[in-house]
Design an enzyme around this catalytic site. Sequence first.
Site, mmCIF file in Angstrom:
data_model
loop_
_atom_site.group_PDB
_atom_site.id
_atom_site.type_symbol
_atom_site.label_atom_id
_atom_site.label_comp_id
_atom_site.label_asym_id
_atom_site.label_seq_id
_atom_site.Cartn_x
_atom_site.Cartn_y
_atom_site.Cartn_z
ATOM 1 N N SER A 1 7.304 8.115 -5.859
ATOM 2 C CA SER A 1 6.990 8.833 -4.629
ATOM 3 C C SER A 1 7.781 10.128 -4.536
ATOM 4 C CB SER A 1 7.311 7.977 -3.410
ATOM 5 O OG SER A 1 7.063 8.732 -2.238
ATOM 6 N N LYS B 1 5.410 0.107 -3.753
ATOM 7 C CA LYS B 1 4.850 1.452 -3.541
ATOM 8 C C LYS B 1 3.644 1.391 -2.601
ATOM 9 C CE LYS B 1 4.363 5.903 -4.032
ATOM 10 N NZ LYS B 1 3.013 6.289 -3.878
ATOM 11 N N HIS C 1 5.049 1.136 0.771
ATOM 12 C CA HIS C 1 5.592 2.473 1.096
ATOM 13 C C HIS C 1 4.462 3.350 1.639
ATOM 14 C CE1 HIS C 1 5.993 6.715 -0.047
ATOM 15 N NE2 HIS C 1 7.305 6.590 0.073
ATOM 16 N N ASN C 2 3.345 3.345 0.951
ATOM 17 C CA ASN C 2 2.234 4.208 1.369
ATOM 18 C C ASN C 2 1.637 3.760 2.700
ATOM 19 O OD1 ASN C 2 2.701 5.374 -1.099
ATOM 20 N ND2 ASN C 2 0.546 5.614 -1.590
ATOM 21 N N GLU D 1 3.792 5.160 5.146
ATOM 22 C CA GLU D 1 3.508 6.619 5.144
ATOM 23 C C GLU D 1 2.290 6.921 6.051
ATOM 24 O OE1 GLU D 1 3.307 8.510 1.125
ATOM 25 O OE2 GLU D 1 1.254 9.034 1.676
#
Length: 475
Positions: A132, A186, A189-190, A193
């Site tokens: 990222s 990840k 994480h997104n 986000e």
Amino acid sequence: MEKNNLFDFGMIGLGTMGRNLLLNMADHGFKAIGFDKDLQKGKLLETSATPGTTVKGVDTLEEMVKQLGVPRKIMMLVPAGKPVDDVINSLLPLLEKGDIIIDGGNSHYTDTLRRVNFVRDKGFHFMGIGISGGEHGARTGPSIMPGGDPEAYAQVKHILEAVAAKVNGSACVAHLGKGAAGHYVKMVHNGIEYAIMQLISETYQLLHEGEGLNNDELHKVYKNWNEGELQSYLVEITRDIFLQADDKTENRLVDMILDRAGAKGTGKWTSQDSMDLGIPVPVIDIAVSLRDLSAAKEERIQAAALYKSTHFKIEVPREVFIQQLADSLYFSMIVCYAQGLALLHKASSELQMDIPLPEVVRIWRGGCIIRAAMLEIFYTAFQENPNLPNLLLDKNIAALIQAKQQHLRTVIMHTVQTGFPVAGLMTSLCYFEAYRSEQLPTNLIQAQRDYFGAHTYQRVDMPGIFHTEWASFDN
Ligand code: 6PG
């Protein structure tokens, strides 16, 4: 080829991320070689290299493979899905036992699990790594989320640590667990986000349409926010966006961008997986839904005409409202992280990934899109209790949330009266309300389920499973 002339790391896919990450490796003294089927990208790689570094773009995979030292370390940064399988299939016949293939893209974790097994059965290593930080991060220091194959990780650890972002001297990379843990982390994480971006966009609409702030004033608000407890990469870039001029008109660029959001799927995957694991992440869900709703522009135009959509002015003094909104964003951002980390907590055990949550939070403090000052507080919470099922159960975080909640309520009251669709802020509050409720009205749902479907229920006063023949009182 002389051993000394062999390259340390190979990259397949020299788009923005692949090129910049490879150049970052070269900047740290590694000999870097890259291949892209678009040969221009190989040329661009070489011309973008820092003078004095060893960087080479080649025209075929074969050329790349034979110039790499063994075990070969090859990363691909190509679009998720079939392109990843295609690259693996073209690479395998060229490799020797023990070579390492890394997928650094945003692959779905179930694809990664399948590929780990497929490649391992052929005698090679395969790792899924989340990366990222966008273009700038890739070149100057991303947050790197590797998972799976510990033997392969041991071989690439020094390279990843060198190129990763640093926070207080510690590299934003850590082995995050078994199997496809890297891509799972990840993905979440997104999801976070997406949720934070939704929340920030709501604050923008309220400040712009509700309070009438122009772009210069908006810039100042986000600048101030970014200098305080809301400091974060996403607030920082929002600050800058308001000053960007449009090169085609006299306007600011933000005003010329169509309000139709794109998405490549990682937010949706997070929501889908949360449903499978039974861990609610409703702010992420609503962020995905609102992007979808934004895409239905033509229908929204019809509905706006039909319902005469008007957003009224928010009648609160500007400085007062800005502070209320700052607190609302802070509260809601904590809720986003709490939901994402709760999902990781469950996935860690349920999907046998053994994800070290303190390490996840540590490496999210720098380099990645969701880096934010508040992660320091989360890091302390997870160091004290690495098994924390939900951030909201931490006493320090509870104190922070308590201090902000009244302002969120006030902001939501204003938005209900003025007609702004602040679904993310509202959902954050509702999640909090439900999560902290010892008693929910779900006893009624259980009664209904048992009434129409004999689905049974449990009682508050004795153990066991019960069913009742419910009477009709239709008279
Ligand atoms: C990052 C980002 C990145 C992601 C984009 C696009 O951490 O650098 O998460 O990996 O691909 O943000 O996501 P959407 O196109 O789905 O918004």
